[in-house]
Design an enzyme around this catalytic site. Structure first.
Site, short mmCIF file in Angstrom:
data_model
loop_
_atom_site.label_atom_id
_atom_site.label_comp_id
_atom_site.label_asym_id
_atom_site.label_seq_id
_atom_site.Cartn_x
_atom_site.Cartn_y
_atom_site.Cartn_z
N SER A 301 0.84 -1.20 0.00
CA SER A 301 0.00 0.00 0.00
C SER A 301 0.88 1.25 0.00
O SER A 301 1.69 1.42 -0.90
CB SER A 301 -0.96 -0.03 1.19
OG SER A 301 -1.97 0.92 1.04
N ASP A 384 -9.14 -4.89 -5.48
CA ASP A 384 -8.63 -3.87 -4.56
C ASP A 384 -9.28 -2.53 -4.87
O ASP A 384 -9.02 -1.92 -5.91
CB ASP A 384 -7.11 -3.78 -4.70
CG ASP A 384 -6.46 -2.96 -3.60
OD1 ASP A 384 -7.15 -2.10 -3.01
OD2 ASP A 384 -5.26 -3.16 -3.34
N HIS A 413 -7.56 -5.42 -0.88
CA HIS A 413 -6.40 -4.68 -0.36
C HIS A 413 -5.75 -5.49 0.75
O HIS A 413 -5.65 -5.06 1.90
CB HIS A 413 -6.85 -3.30 0.15
CG HIS A 413 -5.72 -2.33 0.28
ND1 HIS A 413 -4.94 -1.94 -0.77
CD2 HIS A 413 -5.23 -1.67 1.36
CE1 HIS A 413 -4.03 -1.09 -0.36
NE2 HIS A 413 -4.18 -0.91 0.93
#
Length: 434
Positions: A301, A384, A413
């Site tokens: 991320s 995601d 995610h």
């Protein structure tokens, strides 16, 4: 004394009852009703102008629900849907043609149903020529010069490292230290946990930047157990030992840190953050246990973004493993397609001024991906909604260096343990760790 014993007995009954209720109400690991969406291509990838057919199965106790009605919508990923409707599934199973596209990208189907007053949802993203996706963000002509100047100025700031051994956080095989480093400005610091194998040998060093948000870091010893000297950091100057009141005040102050000074490329919040990565590598390569040849970076991320940034900004980096990098192709929403976290130019934030768009060109991960020259391991999922696959593949497709990618289309995610293990083994092999 009798009254005290009475209160104590009541307290024990309360604790026992609470434990019993908690045990009786353990959250279910699965949903009572499941909506299974199955693409008619097992890898969820399609050619341009090829139609995607999605099979829908609504199951209760693992069996199809008869005469169930679903609501659906589909269209380009994370944009307004092209079509909405309802569909009755006589035997709990059906299919929807979600169309196609003549440009590389993703299409998204969202489905929900109401059964006995409960709403159940699911969604699926499928790709059309995903490895042909091109970024929308511009590369400034002075991009390289801007960052070389920033690094040169930052180098003048003494590291002023404070290293504190934390035996209570250490293990039988790994020593853990809390580290404070000065960076960017005199008197400005950031923190990290250093984990070193207890074997008095030389090791590759591993920088592990954090995901998004304002939170207290915790030590990660897993990388050290795999043969690396690892350094897990935060980006806001938040000591993990800060008291709760001060921490909450800081978190409130920095809740939208990604937008601070976005209209000024010289003062934008992420300038300090990106230079923190250089300083982290300064620190790691100064350690006497460093093997003097292997510097790796890995994260997911925001951490995945900072991984690619480190490779693009610091030539000491040898190998990277980046998962679903944020801050990638931020101008996507200005070009009628999705972008990743923090969605800065979406309708929600209204940041699309010329000054802010220009600043972001110097910080967009795509432009660091274009400058990356080291071998890299990458991974993402198609479902995601935080760091969209369109944005992450914009970055991946911009890398011209040696690269490989593991795509688990079903994941959102997050990542599977198997993929994590694969990335660590890849890094170990590259660094010669047996």
């Amino acid at each position: 004394m009798k009254l005290l014993l009475c209160y104590f007995s009541i307290f024990l009954v309360f604790l026992t009852a609470s434990a019993s209720v908690k045990a009786q109400n353990t959250p279910a690991p699965i949903k009572l009703v499941q909506i299974i969406l199955t693409a008619n291509h097992p890898d969820w990838n399609y050619k341009l102008n090829e139609e995607a057919i999605i099979k829908i199965s609504v199951l209760k106790y693992g069996s199809p629900v008869k005469n169930v009605e679903i609501e659906y919508q589909y269209g380009p990923e994370q944009l307004n849907p092209e079509k909405k409707g309802t569909l009755k599934l006589a035997n709990g199973i059906g299919e929807i043609n979600i169309g196609t596209t003549n440009t590389p990208g993703f299409r998204q189907l969202k489905v929900q149903t109401n059964i006995d007053g409960y709403i159940y949802k699911n969604e699926i993203n499928v790709g059309f020529a995903p490895f042909e996706i091109k970024p929308t963000v511009n590369l400034p002509k002075d991009f390289y010069a801007f960052w070389e100047k920033a690094k040169a100025e930052n180098k003048k700031i003494p590291m002023d490292a404070v290293i504190t051994h934390k035996p209570e956080l250490s293990t039988a095989t790994v020593d853990v230290y809390l580290v404070r480093l000065q960076n960017y400005k005199l008197g400005q610091y950031f923190y990290g946990y250093l984990s070193k194998p207890k074997d008095d040998k030389k090791h590759p060093v591993l920088f592990n930047p954090p995901g998004a948000g304002v939170k207290k870091i915790v030590p990660i010893t897993a990388y050290a157990e795999k043969g690396f000297i690892s350094f897990t950091t935060e980006i806001h100057g938040v000591s993990p030992e800060i008291n709760d009141t001060d921490f909450e005040n800081m978190r409130e102050k920095l809740k939208d840190y990604w937008a601070i000074d976005l209209d000024n490329k010289d003062n934008y919040y992420y300038k300090k953050v990106y230079l923190d990565g250089v300083r982290a590598i300064d620190f790691l390569t100064s350690l006497p246990e460093f093997d003097q040849k292997n510097v790796v970076v890995t994260g997911g991320s925001q951490g995945g973004a900072l991984t690619i940034v480190a490779a693009g900004i610091d030539k000491r980096v040898n190998y990277i493993a980046s998962f679903y990098p944020a801050l990638s192709d931020n101008t996507g929403y200005l070009n009628n397609r999705s972008a990743g976290w923090p969605f800065m130019f979406s309708d929600k934030h209204q940041n699309n001024t010329p000054e802010k768009i220009k600043t972001m060109e110097y910080y967009d991960v795509v432009n660091f991906a274009r400058k990356t020259t080291v071998p890299g391991f990458y991974s993402t999922g198609y479902n995601d909604n935080t760091c969209s696959p369109t944005s992450t593949l914009s970055a991946f497709n911009s890398v011209t260096a040696s690269k490989e990618i593991v795509i688990t289309p079903i994941s959102g995610h997050w990542r599977f343990g198997e993929t994590d293990d694969t990335s660590i083994k890849w890094l170990q092999e590259k660094c010669g760790i047996e």
